[in-house]
Design an enzyme around this catalytic site. Structure first.
Site, PDB file in Angstrom:
ATOM      1  N   SER A  72       0.791  -1.234   0.000  1.00  0.00           N
ATOM      2  CA  SER A  72       0.000   0.000   0.000  1.00  0.00           C
ATOM      3  C   SER A  72       0.820   1.280   0.000  1.00  0.00           C
ATOM      4  O   SER A  72       0.247   2.363  -0.136  1.00  0.00           O
ATOM      5  CB  SER A  72      -0.971   0.009   1.183  1.00  0.00           C
ATOM      6  N   THR A 211       1.735   3.498   5.267  1.00  0.00           N
ATOM      7  CA  THR A 211       2.041   2.107   5.597  1.00  0.00           C
ATOM      8  C   THR A 211       1.836   1.217   4.375  1.00  0.00           C
ATOM      9  O   THR A 211       1.176   1.598   3.405  1.00  0.00           O
ATOM     10  CB  THR A 211       1.122   1.600   6.718  1.00  0.00           C
ATOM     11  N   GLY A 212       2.372   0.016   4.464  1.00  0.00           N
ATOM     12  CA  GLY A 212       2.146  -0.996   3.439  1.00  0.00           C
ATOM     13  C   GLY A 212       2.349  -2.376   4.040  1.00  0.00           C
ATOM     14  O   GLY A 212       3.181  -2.552   4.928  1.00  0.00           O
TER      15      GLY A 212
END
Length: 275
Positions: A72, A211-212
């Protein structure tokens, strides 16, 4: 609104001040303690532009050059692609929820750009990907020199399950271009994306981040703006315990940034936690 105006003025001042500084690289093996505290394996790259002699600080230089799925964190450039391609008009356009329960309350509702970025709403970005198409996405990726620039997939989304991959070092390079409005997109679109990235702000600092999570590993990337310059960061860690490990991303970064006084110890004035 006040934070947005302050953010624009703040960025203009910082850009003018630090456009041509020199930079050296320093391995920070002592940062292992922050990863050990949370029983995490990973890397972090910190580019500190607050001094005339800018510094690139790295824990685990080898891993910092290894490419992983952006997950993401790709929503940062993907939003620029969508704006440029006309897949979304502006931050106010509403995307109606289709009623499908996706297992997360933040996804099971109508969305705009701000909520889609904040909640990492995958279905909105799947709409963008369909509208943009693979060929145009590949051209965009090559144009901004994003990782391996490969939007291919045999199943699922190319930025999660597909071939697209980027290293922590490359994340920093991309973020710096965005910060300076140097990407090949309209300046107003770059400014909008940066506004969408605001997580926290204090009297004289702004934290922008995303974030991811790919399932096996997770990211936290972004930067902190100060009057004396910005501090960019890109962390990735393994997440063998899956969601139980997700808090470690921000926790490690915040501990490291506080250790170099790039984040204040005091509570933020405004907070908008990103998943």
């Amino acid at each position: 609104m006040a934070i947005r105006i302050f953010a624009i003025l703040f960025s203009i001042f910082s850009l003018a001040t630090f456009a041509h500084a020199q930079e050296g690289t320093l391995e920070r093996s002592d940062w292992r303690k922050f990863f050990s505290e949370f029983q995490a394996k990973g890397t972090i790259v910190v580019a500190d532009e607050r001094q005339a002699d800018r510094a690139m600080l790295v824990f685990d230089p080898v891993r910092s050059k290894k490419r992983y799925s952006p997950a993401s964190t790709f929503k940062i450039p993907h939003t620029l692609f969508a704006l440029d391609a006309g897949a979304v008009r502006d931050e106010f356009q509403i995307f109606r929820w289709d009623g499908v329960n996706r297992g997360f309350a933040g996804h099971n509702q109508d969305q705009d750009l701000r909520s889609a970025m904040r909640n990492s709403t995958v279905w909105v970005y799947e709409l963008f990907a369909k509208e943009i198409g693979d060929d145009k996405a590949r051209r965009y990726l090559k144009k901004i020199d994003y990782g391996n620039a490969g939007p291919s997939t045999s199943n699922g989304d190319y930025w999660i399950e597909g071939s697209l991959a980027i290293s922590a070092q490359e994340q920093i390079a991309f973020l710096r271009k965005l910060y300076r409005n140097e990407l090949p997109f309209r300046v107003e679109h770059q400014r909008l994306v940066k506004d969408l990235m605001i997580v926290e702000a204090g009297r004289n600092w702004i934290l922008r981040a995303k974030t991811g999570w790919e399932g096996r590993m997770g990211w936290w990337v972004g930067w902190v703006e100060w009057p004396t310059g910005s501090v960019f960061f890109a962390l990735n860690i393994d997440t063998p315990n899956r969601m139980d490990d997700l808090f470690k991303r921000e926790a490690i970064v915040r501990a490291i940034l506080r250790s170099i006084e790039a984040l204040p110890p005091n509570p933020a004035v405004n907070s908008d936690a990103a998943r």
